[in-house]
Design a protein around this motif. Structure first.
Motif, PDB file in Angstrom:
ATOM      1  N   ARG A  28      36.534 -16.359 -33.377  1.00  0.00           N
ATOM      2  CA  ARG A  28      36.445 -15.109 -33.029  1.00  0.00           C
ATOM      3  C   ARG A  28      35.834 -14.487 -31.639  1.00  0.00           C
ATOM      4  O   ARG A  28      34.708 -14.691 -31.455  1.00  0.00           O
ATOM      5  N   PRO A  29      36.788 -14.405 -30.775  1.00  0.00           N
ATOM      6  CA  PRO A  29      36.300 -14.406 -29.434  1.00  0.00           C
ATOM      7  C   PRO A  29      35.644 -13.021 -29.124  1.00  0.00           C
ATOM      8  O   PRO A  29      35.825 -11.992 -29.787  1.00  0.00           O
ATOM      9  N   ILE A  30      35.125 -13.040 -27.789  1.00  0.00           N
ATOM     10  CA  ILE A  30      34.204 -11.732 -27.327  1.00  0.00           C
ATOM     11  C   ILE A  30      34.930 -11.210 -26.345  1.00  0.00           C
ATOM     12  O   ILE A  30      35.194 -12.152 -25.379  1.00  0.00           O
ATOM     13  N   ARG A  31      35.269 -10.058 -26.276  1.00  0.00           N
ATOM     14  CA  ARG A  31      35.924  -9.595 -25.091  1.00  0.00           C
ATOM     15  C   ARG A  31      34.821  -9.100 -23.909  1.00  0.00           C
ATOM     16  O   ARG A  31      33.915  -8.501 -23.966  1.00  0.00           O
ATOM     17  N   ILE A  32      35.049  -9.657 -22.757  1.00  0.00           N
ATOM     18  CA  ILE A  32      34.262  -9.376 -21.318  1.00  0.00           C
ATOM     19  C   ILE A  32      35.129  -8.441 -20.557  1.00  0.00           C
ATOM     20  O   ILE A  32      36.185  -8.991 -20.198  1.00  0.00           O
ATOM     21  N   PRO A  33      34.558  -7.226 -20.465  1.00  0.00           N
ATOM     22  CA  PRO A  33      35.538  -6.319 -19.593  1.00  0.00           C
ATOM     23  C   PRO A  33      35.580  -6.972 -18.032  1.00  0.00           C
ATOM     24  O   PRO A  33      34.412  -7.077 -17.652  1.00  0.00           O
ATOM     25  N   ALA A  34      36.737  -7.050 -17.639  1.00  0.00           N
ATOM     26  CA  ALA A  34      37.193  -7.598 -16.379  1.00  0.00           C
ATOM     27  C   ALA A  34      36.651  -6.518 -15.384  1.00  0.00           C
ATOM     28  O   ALA A  34      36.483  -5.276 -15.574  1.00  0.00           O
ATOM     29  N   VAL A  35      36.139  -7.061 -14.139  1.00  0.00           N
ATOM     30  CA  VAL A  35      35.712  -6.158 -12.965  1.00  0.00           C
ATOM     31  C   VAL A  35      36.980  -5.736 -12.293  1.00  0.00           C
ATOM     32  O   VAL A  35      37.835  -6.456 -12.043  1.00  0.00           O
ATOM     33  N   HIS A  36      37.075  -4.411 -12.141  1.00  0.00           N
ATOM     34  CA  HIS A  36      38.148  -3.978 -11.456  1.00  0.00           C
ATOM     35  C   HIS A  36      37.880  -3.878  -9.917  1.00  0.00           C
ATOM     36  O   HIS A  36      37.229  -2.989  -9.583  1.00  0.00           O
ATOM     37  N   GLY A  37      38.530  -4.674  -9.273  1.00  0.00           N
ATOM     38  CA  GLY A  37      37.923  -4.877  -7.773  1.00  0.00           C
ATOM     39  C   GLY A  37      38.098  -3.494  -6.831  1.00  0.00           C
ATOM     40  O   GLY A  37      37.081  -3.196  -6.123  1.00  0.00           O
ATOM     41  N   ALA A  38      39.292  -2.821  -7.391  1.00  0.00           N
ATOM     42  CA  ALA A  38      39.341  -1.551  -6.343  1.00  0.00           C
ATOM     43  C   ALA A  38      38.323  -0.294  -6.669  1.00  0.00           C
ATOM     44  O   ALA A  38      38.261   0.515  -5.891  1.00  0.00           O
ATOM     45  N   SER A  39      37.803  -0.624  -7.908  1.00  0.00           N
ATOM     46  CA  SER A  39      36.946   0.490  -8.120  1.00  0.00           C
ATOM     47  C   SER A  39      35.546   0.083  -7.607  1.00  0.00           C
ATOM     48  O   SER A  39      34.430   1.197  -8.267  1.00  0.00           O
ATOM     49  N   LEU A  40      35.085  -0.919  -7.141  1.00  0.00           N
ATOM     50  CA  LEU A  40      33.798  -1.255  -6.809  1.00  0.00           C
ATOM     51  C   LEU A  40      33.444  -0.500  -5.455  1.00  0.00           C
ATOM     52  O   LEU A  40      34.090   0.068  -4.612  1.00  0.00           O
ATOM     53  N   SER A  41      32.133   0.019  -5.777  1.00  0.00           N
ATOM     54  CA  SER A  41      31.646   0.935  -4.388  1.00  0.00           C
ATOM     55  C   SER A  41      31.577   0.079  -3.238  1.00  0.00           C
ATOM     56  O   SER A  41      31.175  -1.307  -3.297  1.00  0.00           O
ATOM     57  N   SER A  42      31.352   0.593  -2.062  1.00  0.00           N
ATOM     58  CA  SER A  42      31.209  -0.201  -0.867  1.00  0.00           C
ATOM     59  C   SER A  42      29.712  -1.057  -1.019  1.00  0.00           C
ATOM     60  O   SER A  42      29.588  -2.240  -0.555  1.00  0.00           O
ATOM     61  N   GLU A  43      28.705  -0.480  -1.857  1.00  0.00           N
ATOM     62  CA  GLU A  43      27.667  -1.155  -1.851  1.00  0.00           C
ATOM     63  C   GLU A  43      27.613  -2.392  -2.767  1.00  0.00           C
ATOM     64  O   GLU A  43      27.184  -3.594  -2.533  1.00  0.00           O
ATOM     65  N   GLN A  44      28.469  -2.169  -3.978  1.00  0.00           N
ATOM     66  CA  GLN A  44      28.766  -3.218  -4.876  1.00  0.00           C
ATOM     67  C   GLN A  44      29.457  -4.289  -4.128  1.00  0.00           C
ATOM     68  O   GLN A  44      29.200  -5.642  -4.519  1.00  0.00           O
ATOM     69  N   ARG A  45      30.408  -3.914  -3.363  1.00  0.00           N
ATOM     70  CA  ARG A  45      31.271  -4.937  -2.985  1.00  0.00           C
ATOM     71  C   ARG A  45      30.554  -5.900  -2.067  1.00  0.00           C
ATOM     72  O   ARG A  45      30.725  -7.106  -1.740  1.00  0.00           O
ATOM     73  N   SER A  46      29.621  -5.088  -1.067  1.00  0.00           N
ATOM     74  CA  SER A  46      28.867  -5.945  -0.053  1.00  0.00           C
ATOM     75  C   SER A  46      27.850  -6.978  -0.814  1.00  0.00           C
ATOM     76  O   SER A  46      27.711  -7.920  -0.208  1.00  0.00           O
ATOM     77  N   VAL A  47      27.348  -6.773  -1.953  1.00  0.00           N
ATOM     78  CA  VAL A  47      26.469  -7.756  -2.627  1.00  0.00           C
ATOM     79  C   VAL A  47      27.299  -8.659  -3.094  1.00  0.00           C
ATOM     80  O   VAL A  47      26.910  -9.955  -3.082  1.00  0.00           O
ATOM     81  N   LEU A  48      28.547  -8.519  -3.411  1.00  0.00           N
ATOM     82  CA  LEU A  48      29.391  -9.586  -4.013  1.00  0.00           C
ATOM     83  C   LEU A  48      30.141 -10.509  -2.943  1.00  0.00           C
ATOM     84  O   LEU A  48      30.130 -11.532  -2.970  1.00  0.00           O
ATOM     85  N   TYR A  49      30.586  -9.912  -2.130  1.00  0.00           N
ATOM     86  CA  TYR A  49      31.771 -10.296  -0.994  1.00  0.00           C
ATOM     87  C   TYR A  49      31.326 -10.189   0.319  1.00  0.00           C
ATOM     88  O   TYR A  49      30.730  -9.213   0.781  1.00  0.00           O
ATOM     89  N   SER A  50      31.207 -11.522   0.961  1.00  0.00           N
ATOM     90  CA  SER A  50      30.769 -11.471   2.158  1.00  0.00           C
ATOM     91  C   SER A  50      31.882 -11.808   3.065  1.00  0.00           C
ATOM     92  O   SER A  50      32.542 -12.766   3.108  1.00  0.00           O
ATOM     93  N   GLU A  51      32.110 -10.694   4.119  1.00  0.00           N
ATOM     94  CA  GLU A  51      33.492 -10.995   5.080  1.00  0.00           C
ATOM     95  C   GLU A  51      33.177 -11.805   6.196  1.00  0.00           C
ATOM     96  O   GLU A  51      33.887 -12.848   6.379  1.00  0.00           O
ATOM     97  N   GLN A  52      31.740 -12.004   6.312  1.00  0.00           N
ATOM     98  CA  GLN A  52      31.297 -13.308   7.435  1.00  0.00           C
ATOM     99  C   GLN A  52      31.658 -14.511   6.579  1.00  0.00           C
ATOM    100  O   GLN A  52      32.216 -15.753   7.329  1.00  0.00           O
ATOM    101  N   LEU A  53      31.314 -14.804   5.354  1.00  0.00           N
ATOM    102  CA  LEU A  53      31.604 -15.968   4.697  1.00  0.00           C
ATOM    103  C   LEU A  53      33.078 -16.364   4.569  1.00  0.00           C
ATOM    104  O   LEU A  53      33.440 -17.416   4.882  1.00  0.00           O
ATOM    105  N   ASN A  54      33.775 -15.114   4.572  1.00  0.00           N
ATOM    106  CA  ASN A  54      35.079 -15.420   4.237  1.00  0.00           C
ATOM    107  C   ASN A  54      35.822 -15.762   5.452  1.00  0.00           C
ATOM    108  O   ASN A  54      36.870 -16.525   5.583  1.00  0.00           O
ATOM    109  N   ARG A  55      35.489 -15.194   6.804  1.00  0.00           N
ATOM    110  CA  ARG A  55      36.088 -15.468   7.956  1.00  0.00           C
ATOM    111  C   ARG A  55      35.816 -16.963   8.073  1.00  0.00           C
ATOM    112  O   ARG A  55      36.617 -17.635   8.750  1.00  0.00           O
ATOM    113  N   ARG A  56      34.541 -17.562   7.770  1.00  0.00           N
ATOM    114  CA  ARG A  56      34.033 -18.829   8.129  1.00  0.00           C
ATOM    115  C   ARG A  56      34.823 -19.906   7.092  1.00  0.00           C
ATOM    116  O   ARG A  56      35.113 -21.228   7.661  1.00  0.00           O
TER     117      ARG A  56
END
Length: 264
Positions: A28-56
Motif C-alpha cells: 500500500r504505497p503512499i503518494r508524495i506530491p511532487a514539487v512543480h519546479g515552475a511554481s517555485l518562488s524565487s526565494e524557494q528556488r534560491s534555497v534549493l538550486y545554486s546557479e554558482q554550483l551549476n556553473r562549476r
C-alpha cells in the motif's frame, strides 16, 4: 518498509497505475506530491538550486523539471529522517514493477544497518565490482559505475543523513549527483536483476525533461565532465578497495568537496 511514490498532482493517471501495480503485490504505497519546479518562488528556488554550483559542476543550467525532481527527492529524504524508520523505498510514477519487488524489499530491510542506498533500476547490463546473494534469484551488487536512473531505490537513514549534509543547495540533476557518490561518502549498491524498469511513459516524463544543449561550449563542458567523472570514479573505487592502502585524493574527499560548494 514504507513505499512512497513521487507523483505530480497533474498526473493522477500515473498514481492510479502505480497504486494498482503495488496493491496487486500486497503493498500500500503512499503518494508524495511532487514539487512543480515552475511554481517555485524565487526565494524557494534560491534555497534549493545554486546557479554558482551549476556553473562549476554541470554543463548547462537545470530546467524547471530537473529542479522540481530534485526537490521532490529531497522531501522524501527529509521525510525518512523525520520518521523513526530505518529505510524507505522510493519510486517515481513512471515505472513498471516486477512481482519480485516485495521479496527484494524484505531482503534489503533485513540487511545489517551498514548500507546507504540500493538502486532498484538501472541499465540492462552493469559492470560490477562484486556481488553477493540477496534473496532467491537476486544478488546485491557493487557498481564499477553507478547508473544514473533514480526512478526506484531504497534509502537507509544513514544515507539520507549523508545526502542532506551536502544538499541543498544543488547544481546538478539528482541522478547525476548520486553518481558522484564519493562527494558525500555514499555507498551505492544495486539489485540484479532489477525488479523495476522504466514504463513507456518515462520517455515523456513530466518531472524531468532535460533541456537540449544550446551550443558547442556546453557540449565541450559535458565531454570534459564525463572524462573527469571517469577519473574521479576510478580513483574513488581504488581508494575503497580493502587492503589497497590508498586514500581518496584531497580533491575527492567529502569535506573538500563540501568546502568548494560554499554552502550558505
Amino acid at each position: 518498509m514504507e513505499v512512497v511514490v513521487i507523483n505530480l498532482a497533474t498526473r493522477a493517471e500515473r498514481w492510479s497505475a502505480m497504486w494498482q501495480q503495488l496493491l496487486g503485490m500486497g503493498m500500500r504505497p503512499i503518494r508524495i506530491p511532487a514539487v512543480h519546479g515552475a511554481s517555485l518562488s524565487s526565494e524557494q528556488r534560491s534555497v534549493l538550486y545554486s546557479e554558482q554550483l551549476n556553473r562549476r559542476l554541470y554543463h548547462q543550467p537545470l530546467c524547471d523539471g530537473e529542479i522540481g525532481c530534485y526537490a521532490s527527492h529531497l522531501a522524501v529524504w527529509q521525510r525518512l529522517l523525520h520518521s523513526s524508520a530505518d529505510c524507505i523505498a522510493v519510486l517515481e510514477d513512471d515505472v513498471e514493477i516486477d512481482p519480485s519487488l516485495p521479496q527484494v524489499l524484505a531482503a534489503i530491510e533485513s540487511m545489517p544497518d551498514d548500507w546507504d542506498l540500493v538502486k532498484l533500476i538501472g541499465r540492462s547490463v552493469e559492470k560490477v565490482d562484486g556481488a553477493q546473494p540477496l534473496c532467491e534469484g537476486c544478488s546485491l551488487i557493487c557498481y564499477r559505475r553507478v547508473p544514473s536512473l533514480t526512478a526506484a531505490y531504497v534509502l537507509h537513514r544513514r544515507g539520507a543523513e549523508k545526502l542532506l549534509t551536502h544538499r541543498p543547495p544543488f547544481g546538478r540533476p539528482v541522478d547525476v549527483d548520486l553518481r558522484h557518490w564519493w562527494e558525500c561518502g555514499l555507498e551505492v549498491q544495486g539489485v540484479q536483476p532489477y525488479p523495476v524498469r522504466e514504463a513507456p511513459c518515462a520517455r515523456e516524463s513530466s518531472m524531468v525533461g532535460r533541456a537540449a544543449e544550446r551550443d558547442a561550449a556546453q557540449r565541450w563542458r559535458r565531454l570534459w565532465q564525463q572524462a573527469r567523472y571517469t577519473w574521479c570514479n576510478w580513483q574513488a573505487r581504488l581508494a575503497r578497495r580493502p587492503g589497497s592502502g590508498a586514500a581518496l585524493p584531497r580533491q575527492l574527499q567529502p569535506q573538500a568537496v563540501l568546502g568548494r560548494h560554499e554552502r550558505s
